[in-house]
Design a protein around this motif. Structure first.
Motif, PDB file in Angstrom:
ATOM      1  N   ARG A   1     -13.551   8.157  -7.701  1.00 55.12           N
ATOM      2  CA  ARG A   1     -12.800   7.392  -6.718  1.00 55.12           C
ATOM      3  C   ARG A   1     -13.557   7.200  -5.410  1.00 55.12           C
ATOM      4  N   HIS A   2     -14.433   8.123  -5.112  1.00 55.04           N
ATOM      5  CA  HIS A   2     -15.137   8.024  -3.836  1.00 55.04           C
ATOM      6  C   HIS A   2     -16.219   6.964  -3.889  1.00 55.04           C
ATOM      7  N   VAL A   3     -16.715   6.684  -5.074  1.00 56.65           N
ATOM      8  CA  VAL A   3     -17.776   5.694  -5.229  1.00 56.65           C
ATOM      9  C   VAL A   3     -17.192   4.292  -5.151  1.00 56.65           C
ATOM     10  N   LEU A   4     -16.100   4.050  -5.903  1.00 53.14           N
ATOM     11  CA  LEU A   4     -15.483   2.733  -5.930  1.00 53.14           C
ATOM     12  C   LEU A   4     -14.178   2.780  -5.147  1.00 53.14           C
ATOM     13  N   PRO A   5     -13.825   1.660  -4.494  1.00 52.45           N
ATOM     14  CA  PRO A   5     -12.578   1.656  -3.719  1.00 52.45           C
ATOM     15  C   PRO A   5     -11.363   1.863  -4.637  1.00 52.45           C
TER      16      PRO A   5
ATOM     17  N   LEU B   1      -8.143   0.907  -6.083  1.00 51.92           N
ATOM     18  CA  LEU B   1      -7.359  -0.321  -6.233  1.00 51.92           C
ATOM     19  C   LEU B   1      -6.387  -0.147  -7.385  1.00 51.92           C
ATOM     20  N   GLY B   2      -5.301  -0.888  -7.328  1.00 55.66           N
ATOM     21  CA  GLY B   2      -4.365  -0.898  -8.447  1.00 55.66           C
ATOM     22  C   GLY B   2      -5.033  -1.549  -9.644  1.00 55.66           C
ATOM     23  N   PRO B   3      -4.463  -1.343 -10.863  1.00 56.69           N
ATOM     24  CA  PRO B   3      -5.081  -1.931 -12.055  1.00 56.69           C
ATOM     25  C   PRO B   3      -5.146  -3.457 -11.968  1.00 56.69           C
ATOM     26  N   GLY B   4      -4.146  -4.077 -11.373  1.00 53.46           N
ATOM     27  CA  GLY B   4      -4.128  -5.533 -11.263  1.00 53.46           C
ATOM     28  C   GLY B   4      -5.253  -6.014 -10.362  1.00 53.46           C
ATOM     29  N   ALA B   5      -5.416  -5.362  -9.212  1.00 53.88           N
ATOM     30  CA  ALA B   5      -6.444  -5.745  -8.254  1.00 53.88           C
ATOM     31  C   ALA B   5      -7.832  -5.522  -8.842  1.00 53.88           C
ATOM     32  N   ARG B   6      -7.968  -4.410  -9.590  1.00 50.31           N
ATOM     33  CA  ARG B   6      -9.241  -4.103 -10.227  1.00 50.31           C
ATOM     34  C   ARG B   6      -9.633  -5.211 -11.185  1.00 50.31           C
ATOM     35  N   ARG B   7      -8.638  -5.675 -11.928  1.00 50.64           N
ATOM     36  CA  ARG B   7      -8.852  -6.749 -12.880  1.00 50.64           C
ATOM     37  C   ARG B   7      -9.319  -8.011 -12.179  1.00 50.64           C
TER      38      ARG B   7
ATOM     39  N   VAL C   1     -10.802  -8.338  -9.276  1.00 51.73           N
ATOM     40  CA  VAL C   1     -12.166  -8.169  -8.766  1.00 51.73           C
ATOM     41  C   VAL C   1     -13.173  -8.392  -9.890  1.00 51.73           C
ATOM     42  N   LEU C   2     -12.881  -7.810 -11.053  1.00 51.20           N
ATOM     43  CA  LEU C   2     -13.796  -7.959 -12.184  1.00 51.20           C
ATOM     44  C   LEU C   2     -13.884  -9.415 -12.633  1.00 51.20           C
ATOM     45  N   LEU C   3     -12.737 -10.107 -12.635  1.00 50.62           N
ATOM     46  CA  LEU C   3     -12.730 -11.516 -13.039  1.00 50.62           C
ATOM     47  C   LEU C   3     -13.588 -12.348 -12.093  1.00 50.62           C
ATOM     48  N   VAL C   4     -13.434 -12.103 -10.812  1.00 51.58           N
ATOM     49  CA  VAL C   4     -14.218 -12.845  -9.812  1.00 51.58           C
ATOM     50  C   VAL C   4     -15.709 -12.563 -10.026  1.00 51.58           C
TER      51      VAL C   4
END
Lengths: 270, 288
Positions: free
Chosen positions: A11-15, A17-23, A25-28
């Motif tokens: 968790r300290h490496v990556l911000p 985020l909720g699962p939806g937000a993570r998705r 970010v990955l899509l973008v």
């Protein structure tokens, strides 16, 4: 619930985020990768950029072509899916009720599950001719076997104690199936429905490409196929993107919601 | 059938449960196994019979046969004089396993569903009854909780509440506390005893723990293993029920000796041996 307990250090490496937000970010990131690579390649006949594809998508949505194709595909998909569910339910009920039914289900799924739906297309053409019926036939085939297999496995996995508790309070026959077996097997049934949906979608798009050529009213597969022969590569990608978006939407809005209100809430998810 | 805790008195002398010369066999890959052989007993209204024995004595199998989940190879099980053929809510079972509650129903939902199916109650009445029973087993605050959020002990309480709420002719308990930790087990035993005494419920209670049998049962049937047969029968006096009392200890020792003695000398005298009388325990029968 599961991933919050895992790897607190990550968790300290990556911000966080909720699962939806993570998705999202990955899509973008994926879209950005696509855009950059396509620009570097500089050959829109082979690979249009993401923005070109979006433009083509917008254009085809606006001129009504794509919505019409989607409607045609979804109509077939939903009828095939529905018929597949009914047949799977009948087969599984038969398998639950008696040994011959169980052997029949085992044999049929062993025979037909590995058989690609597309391989049945010539037979479908002979039997039903060119048109929606043939497409529905192969779609049913692609849904039926994996779904029946998942349902049956789910029923068999219902714990003996739960079965006895159900019979103890007087559940027999159809009431036993409706009030005990089906809810107890729901995790397997839902994953079977999910799998069936994905298989049906794949099969349909492929089948439309093979013989949409002579269909007066083609679906998404046909849209992709014709645009390829016209070297409208951006349109091809717009068609593919549509397939993906519909799959993603059904997954997030239908199946994930269904899951959340049933098996997740009841703690039945493994 | 009213809802009063005391059910209408049964027709004169017909015991709630009679087990007559029952033999239970089942088939395995290795052949036919006789789990229980020629076992007979009756349970009178309001009595709590503890079936006590080491593992392999067929006590759970016997309870399942009473529950209607398997058929005796010979002999007959009668509930209020009527032969048992199928499972039914006139014999509510509390199992040892924690997964006996329907996971998709809340605590109150589980009890209410049983009431609706088994007693044909309307939704509103079933729900009111269910909440009342959830409260009686100390789950009032958890009436709307789903089973997966409960501890093992709480799940067993809910299952016990469900069984009592239906008000069966007899309650069948298959080692309901065996999978609990020692502290919970003691508390649950006390609570079960209170519920039984308040409602006057008739019980068949299967256990492998001697202290549990003495504390919960009004009568104890000791089964000897391979195959299960009745080894001895004890009536538990009121003062022996008190944990830690002299009578309790004496009966415990007596039964312990009986079980180990039986094990040691089984083939020759398993059904013959006479146990010495413990001072405060009344041995009412040696079945021979």
């Amino acid at each position: 619930m599961s991933d919050s307990a895992l790897a607190p250090t990550a968790r300290h490496v990556l911000p966080t985020l909720g699962p939806g937000a993570r998705r999202l970010v990955l899509l973008v990131a994926l879209a950005l990768g696509w855009e950059l690579y396509a620009r570097w390649l500089g050959n829109s006949l082979l690979l249009p950029t993401f923005l070109e594809t979006l433009a083509a998508l917008w254009e085809n949505l606006r001129n009504g072509e794509l919505p019409e194709r989607v409607r045609a595909s979804l109509a077939i998909l939903l009828s095939g899916y529905a018929i597949g569910i009914v047949l799977a339910a009948l087969l599984t009920a038969l398998a639950v009720l008696n040994r011959w039914g169980e052997s029949l289900l085992g044999l049929l799924t062993a025979m037909f599950n590995p058989l690609p739906a597309i391989a049945l297309l010539p037979v479908a053409l002979l039997w039903f001719g060119i048109g929606g019926s043939s497409l529905i036939f192969v779609t049913v085939h692609s849904v039926l076997w994996p779904l029946a297999l998942a349902c049956h496995a789910g029923f068999r996995a219902v714990p003996a104690t739960l079965r006895m508790a159900g019979r103890n309070i007087g559940l027999t026959g159809p009431a036993y199936i409706v009030h005990l077996l089906i809810p107890a097997a729901l995790p397997s049934i839902l994953s079977g429905l999910r799998l069936g949906w994905a298989f049906a979608w794949r099969t349909l798009i492929a089948a439309e490409m093979v013989f949409g050529a002579s269909a007066s009213e083609g679906g998404l597969g046909w849209f992709i196929f014709t645009n390829r022969s016209q070297l409208e590569t951006a349109n091809v990608f717009a068609g593919l993107l549509t397939v993906i978006l519909i799959g993603l939407a059904v997954e997030t809005f239908v199946f994930a919601t269904l899951n959340r209100f049933t098996v997740q809430r009841w703690g039945q998810e493994a | 059938m009213g809802w009063s805790p005391e059910r209408d008195a049964p027709a004169a002398a017909v015991p709630p449960l009679s087990v007559e010369r029952v033999t239970l066999r089942y088939h395995t890959d290795a052949g036919v196994v006789t789990a229980v052989e020629d076992v007979s007993f009756t349970i009178a209204a309001g009595e709590r019979l503890a079936l006590l024995g080491p593992s392999g004595c067929g006590k759970s199998t016997l309870l399942r046969a009473v529950g209607g989940f398997l058929k005796p190879s010979s002999g007959e099980i009668r509930l209020r004089g009527v032969p048992v053929r199928t499972p039914g809510p006139d014999r509510m079972v509390v199992f040892q396993e924690f997964d006996q509650l329907l996971p998709w129903r809340t605590v109150a939902g589980n009890i209410a569903f049983a009431l609706r199916r088994a007693r044909r109650l309307g939704r509103a009445e079933a729900d009111a009854r269910a909440r009342e029973w959830a409260g009686r087993v100390g789950l009032g605050a958890f009436a709307d909780a789903y089973p997966h959020t409960l501890s093992g002990g709480m799940k067993q309480r809910a299952a016990i509440a469900r069984a009592f709420a239906v008000q069966p002719d007899i309650l069948l308990m298959d080692e309901p506390f065996a999978a609990l930790d020692a502290l919970s087990r003691r508390r649950m035993q006390d609570e079960l005893l209170n519920l039984c005494e308040e409602t006057g419920a008739t019980c068949l209670f299967v256990t492998h723990a001697i202290d549990e049998a003495i504390h919960v049962g009004t009568r104890i049937l000791v089964l000897t293993p391979h195959p299960g047969r009745v080894g001895a029968e004890y009536r538990v006096s009121d003062d022996a029920r008190e944990r830690g009392s002299a009578a309790f200890g004496a009966l415990e020792t007596e039964i312990q000796q009986r079980i180990f003695g039986t094990l040691a000398s089984r083939p020759a005298s398993g059904r013959e041996g006479r146990a010495a009388h413990a001072p405060d325990a009344q041995v009412i029968a040696h079945v021979g």
